[in-house]
Motif scaffolding. Structure first.
Motif, short mmCIF file in Angstrom:
data_model
loop_
_atom_site.label_atom_id
_atom_site.label_comp_id
_atom_site.label_asym_id
_atom_site.label_seq_id
_atom_site.Cartn_x
_atom_site.Cartn_y
_atom_site.Cartn_z
N PRO A 1 40.07 79.16 32.20
CA PRO A 1 41.48 78.76 32.23
C PRO A 1 42.37 79.49 31.22
N ILE B 1 45.33 74.24 37.90
CA ILE B 1 44.17 74.56 37.09
C ILE B 1 44.01 73.51 36.00
N GLY C 1 38.86 74.34 33.72
CA GLY C 1 38.73 75.56 34.51
C GLY C 1 38.63 75.29 36.00
N TYR D 1 39.82 74.31 39.61
CA TYR D 1 41.13 74.48 40.24
C TYR D 1 41.08 74.06 41.70
#
Length: 203
Positions: free
Chosen positions: A69, A174, A178, A180
């Protein structure tokens, strides 16, 4: 005789290759029949787009997965949001197309209301204020000055999430972990909230 045999092998291989290449590919890039290709669009969460090689490829409209991310939060100026555990919402405008400039896909009049709704959902869903991003600015003038649109920094969002010119627009959320979720192409606004809730429940 040997030359004739080699020529036969070459011609036969070329014919086999031509027959295998249908011009239609699945989401993994494998050749499929036109019937299979069209069935996936009609019955599954796919749509077909040009593959850049005079053919078409299937794209899953609701991808999910996990990325690092940091660069996505950093490039959009949301490092503090990442550090405080807030998700990143990106609304992506690909550029003017037939879908987002006419009919139901043209949300210019409803955009101020949509913006307020997205802002409210981000606050309630523990996310940073939504980021409005474009791939091509052509056509953005219709939205006025309600929000500030930014270009895709170093094309990192297009390279990772929006690799093709999906019609209308797309979004990705997101989570700081991390994980998404995204929808590519036109989508009901409510699906942004749905995706945000799913990420929060999973983390």
């Amino acid at each position: 005789m040997k030359q004739i045999y080699i020529l036969f092998i070459f011609v036969f291989s070329s014919i086999q290759t031509a027959l295998a290449q249908t011009g239609y590919k699945d989401e993994m890039g494998r050749d499929v029949s036109k019937a299979y290709f069209e069935q996936q669009i009609l019955e599954g969460p796919f749509f077909g787009i040009p593959d850049g090689d005079h053919g078409k490829i299937l794209v899953h409209r609701m991808p999910f997965g996990k990325v690092d991310p940091l660069p996505f939060f950093e490039k959009t100026g949301n490092l503090k949001a990442l550090e405080s555990g807030k998700s990143l919402i990106v609304i992506f405008y690909p550029g003017k197309d037939e879908c987002n400039s006419s009919g139901a896909g043209d949300n210019a009049e409803s955009f101020p209301k949509e913006y307020k709704t997205l802002t409210k959902w981000s606050e309630k869903g523990d996310a940073a204020p939504p980021v409005f991003m474009y791939g091509n600015p052509h056509g953005l003038e219709k939205y006025g000055e309600e929000v500030t649109w930014i270009s895709d920094p170093e094309h990192i969002f297009q390279d990772q999430f929006f690799k093709y010119p999906y019609p209308c627009g797309s979004f990705v959320i997101i989570h700081p972990s991390g994980e998404y979720r995204a929808i590519l192409g036109g989508y009901p606004l409510s699906q942004v909230q749905v995706a945000l809730k799913k990420l929060n429940r999973a983390n």
